[in-house]
Design a protein around this motif. Structure first.
Motif, PDB file in Angstrom:
ATOM      1  N   LEU A  68      21.404  -3.376  -1.216  1.00  0.00           N
ATOM      2  CA  LEU A  68      20.191  -3.187  -0.416  1.00  0.00           C
ATOM      3  C   LEU A  68      20.425  -2.435   0.889  1.00  0.00           C
ATOM      4  CD1 LEU A  68      18.523  -6.744  -0.668  1.00  0.00           C
ATOM      5  CD2 LEU A  68      17.994  -4.712  -2.032  1.00  0.00           C
ATOM      6  N   GLY A  69      21.669  -2.236   1.269  1.00  0.00           N
ATOM      7  CA  GLY A  69      21.979  -1.756   2.617  1.00  0.00           C
ATOM      8  C   GLY A  69      21.619  -0.322   2.917  1.00  0.00           C
ATOM      9  N   ASP A  70      21.480   0.504   1.899  1.00  0.00           N
ATOM     10  CA  ASP A  70      21.131   1.918   2.089  1.00  0.00           C
ATOM     11  C   ASP A  70      22.070   2.632   3.054  1.00  0.00           C
ATOM     12  OD1 ASP A  70      18.980   1.794   0.341  1.00  0.00           O
ATOM     13  OD2 ASP A  70      17.544   1.266   1.924  1.00  0.00           O
ATOM     14  N   GLY A  71      23.319   2.186   3.098  1.00  0.00           N
ATOM     15  CA  GLY A  71      24.308   2.847   3.943  1.00  0.00           C
ATOM     16  C   GLY A  71      24.162   2.580   5.425  1.00  0.00           C
ATOM     17  N   LEU A  72      23.292   1.661   5.815  1.00  0.00           N
ATOM     18  CA  LEU A  72      23.055   1.387   7.235  1.00  0.00           C
ATOM     19  C   LEU A  72      24.059   0.410   7.836  1.00  0.00           C
ATOM     20  CD1 LEU A  72      19.154   1.082   7.137  1.00  0.00           C
ATOM     21  CD2 LEU A  72      20.529   3.045   7.888  1.00  0.00           C
ATOM     22  N   GLY A  73      24.708  -0.390   6.989  1.00  0.00           N
ATOM     23  CA  GLY A  73      25.701  -1.348   7.482  1.00  0.00           C
ATOM     24  C   GLY A  73      25.123  -2.583   8.135  1.00  0.00           C
ATOM     25  N   LEU A  74      23.823  -2.833   7.945  1.00  0.00           N
ATOM     26  CA  LEU A  74      23.182  -3.962   8.625  1.00  0.00           C
ATOM     27  C   LEU A  74      23.719  -5.308   8.157  1.00  0.00           C
ATOM     28  CD1 LEU A  74      19.478  -2.694   8.630  1.00  0.00           C
ATOM     29  CD2 LEU A  74      21.120  -2.676  10.522  1.00  0.00           C
ATOM     30  N   PHE A  75      23.877  -5.465   6.845  1.00  0.00           N
ATOM     31  CA  PHE A  75      24.371  -6.745   6.335  1.00  0.00           C
ATOM     32  C   PHE A  75      25.843  -6.940   6.703  1.00  0.00           C
ATOM     33  CE2 PHE A  75      20.725  -5.923   3.509  1.00  0.00           C
ATOM     34  CZ  PHE A  75      20.041  -7.120   3.664  1.00  0.00           C
ATOM     35  N   GLU A  76      26.584  -5.840   6.738  1.00  0.00           N
ATOM     36  CA  GLU A  76      27.991  -5.923   7.140  1.00  0.00           C
ATOM     37  C   GLU A  76      28.099  -6.361   8.595  1.00  0.00           C
ATOM     38  OE1 GLU A  76      32.001  -5.945   7.218  1.00  0.00           O
ATOM     39  OE2 GLU A  76      30.767  -5.717   5.435  1.00  0.00           O
ATOM     40  N   GLN A  77      27.282  -5.776   9.450  1.00  0.00           N
ATOM     41  CA  GLN A  77      27.313  -6.138  10.867  1.00  0.00           C
ATOM     42  C   GLN A  77      26.846  -7.575  11.092  1.00  0.00           C
ATOM     43  OE1 GLN A  77      25.313  -3.248  13.389  1.00  0.00           O
ATOM     44  NE2 GLN A  77      26.005  -1.561  12.076  1.00  0.00           N
ATOM     45  N   ALA A  78      26.017  -8.067  10.189  1.00  0.00           N
ATOM     46  CA  ALA A  78      25.476  -9.429  10.342  1.00  0.00           C
ATOM     47  C   ALA A  78      26.490 -10.507   9.998  1.00  0.00           C
ATOM     48  CB  ALA A  78      24.240  -9.600   9.463  1.00  0.00           C
ATOM     49  N   ARG A  79      27.588 -10.136   9.335  1.00  0.00           N
ATOM     50  CA  ARG A  79      28.529 -11.151   8.840  1.00  0.00           C
ATOM     51  C   ARG A  79      29.046 -12.055   9.948  1.00  0.00           C
ATOM     52  NH1 ARG A  79      33.117  -8.298   5.559  1.00  0.00           N
ATOM     53  NH2 ARG A  79      33.867 -10.431   5.453  1.00  0.00           N
ATOM     54  N   LEU A  80      29.491 -11.461  11.054  1.00  0.00           N
ATOM     55  CA  LEU A  80      30.037 -12.264  12.145  1.00  0.00           C
ATOM     56  C   LEU A  80      28.994 -13.221  12.702  1.00  0.00           C
ATOM     57  CD1 LEU A  80      32.136 -13.045  14.274  1.00  0.00           C
ATOM     58  CD2 LEU A  80      31.413 -11.049  15.604  1.00  0.00           C
ATOM     59  N   TYR A  81      27.754 -12.759  12.841  1.00  0.00           N
ATOM     60  CA  TYR A  81      26.715 -13.572  13.484  1.00  0.00           C
ATOM     61  C   TYR A  81      26.183 -14.661  12.551  1.00  0.00           C
ATOM     62  CZ  TYR A  81      27.239  -9.899  16.861  1.00  0.00           C
ATOM     63  OH  TYR A  81      27.786  -9.036  17.767  1.00  0.00           O
ATOM     64  N   VAL A  82      26.131 -14.380  11.261  1.00  0.00           N
ATOM     65  CA  VAL A  82      25.774 -15.432  10.303  1.00  0.00           C
ATOM     66  C   VAL A  82      26.865 -16.495  10.292  1.00  0.00           C
ATOM     67  CG1 VAL A  82      25.398 -15.961   7.859  1.00  0.00           C
ATOM     68  CG2 VAL A  82      24.343 -13.941   8.878  1.00  0.00           C
ATOM     69  N   ARG A  83      28.101 -16.038  10.365  1.00  0.00           N
ATOM     70  CA  ARG A  83      29.230 -16.971  10.417  1.00  0.00           C
ATOM     71  C   ARG A  83      29.121 -17.867  11.646  1.00  0.00           C
ATOM     72  NH1 ARG A  83      34.362 -13.642  10.539  1.00  0.00           N
ATOM     73  NH2 ARG A  83      33.508 -12.918   8.561  1.00  0.00           N
TER      74      ARG A  83
END
Length: 278
Positions: A68-83
């Motif tokens: 779903l990311g469309d190359g924006l990296g939003l879910f990747e960047q969210a990993r630390l904050y969800v953690r």
């Protein structure tokens, strides 16, 4: 009941990811089951994530980024904050500092420090704590604790020093096999070039006394080269910034380290105890 509580107490990052994933899924015209199939999870798992009943795991966020990311990296960047949302409230401020630290100086007195724990050791420790936690919460905390180990592989590299009391190595957590795995993992960590592990022996000092009698501590050097001290008495946390106090803790840590076995001797003791833990 636990999932209902999760929905009510979910942190901001967990809610943001849930909202993003739902909107992107709907835009593609997919059901929850269809998205689940695309990312390798069940529809029920997708539903739990979208309703905040269960925060997204690192593995789910990685797959959401791909699909779903469309190359924006939003879910990747969210990993630390969800953690961070998964950590106990009193630990969150320290967790951010730990992941960005230039150096960490750690002193552990009761159990192996969380950064150095194996999954099995952490699960036994967290699951055996008080008050008892639901199994779902235990697994959530174990996953969050394991994710902290990314620090060892980070670039720029972080320098990590650990002094732990010999009694920590001899206290069996989770049974003999779990403890053996923990000791072997600790030995493996000690061989890293950016890690120093020292053991404070039971017979340190002239008469067994030592400078660490007041308990464990963590000294942090930030990217800005500020120095902080962090303490965890019981279920509380204390972050100390006052230079005079931090300096005092630094001097105490230096004394503890001087009383410990050197890194080579420490590694030998850890390996010997691992061989005995059968």
């Amino acid at each position: 009941m636990a999932r209902t509580e999760n929905k009510e107490t979910a942190g901001p990052a967990t809610r943001l990811v849930a909202d993003m994933a739902r909107k992107m899924r709907v835009r593609k015209g997919w059901t929850q089951d269809q998205l689940g199939k695309e990312i390798g999870f069940t529809g029920a798992a997708v539903s739990a994530m979208e309703t905040c009943a269960q925060p997204a795991s690192d593995a789910m966020l990685e797959q959401l980024e791909k699909v779903l990311g469309d190359g924006l990296g939003l879910f990747e960047q969210a990993r630390l904050y969800v953690r961070l949302d998964k950590y106990p409230e009193q630990f969150k401020n320290y967790a951010l500092l730990e992941q960005k630290a230039v150096s960490l100086s750690l002193y552990a007195t009761l159990v192996v420090h969380g950064l150095f724990q194996t999954e099995a050791y952490a699960r036994a420790l967290i699951g055996g704590g008080y008050p008892p936690l639901p199994e779902r919460r235990v697994e959530e905390l174990v996953e969050a604790r394991m994710a902290r180990r990314e620090l060892f592989e980070r670039e720029p590299v972080a320098l990590v020093e650990l002094v732990l009391e010999e009694s920590v190595l001899r206290r069996t957590i989770g049974g003999a096999e779990v403890m053996r795995g923990q000791l072997l993992h600790l030995a493996e960590c000690a061989r890293r070039r950016n890690v120093t592990v020292q053991v404070l022996p039971l017979d340190c000092g002239l008469s067994g006394e030592h400078a660490g009698a007041y308990g464990g501590m963590t000294l942090i050097e930030t990217p800005e080269h500020s120095h902080l001290a962090y303490l965890e008495p019981q279920d509380e946390s204390l972050l100390i910034k006052e230079p005079t106090k931090v300096s005092s803790y630094g001097q105490r840590y230096a004394r503890i380290r001087a009383q410990a076995l050197d890194p080579r001797e420490s590694l030998g003791l850890i390996e010997r105890l691992a061989g005995e833990a059968r």
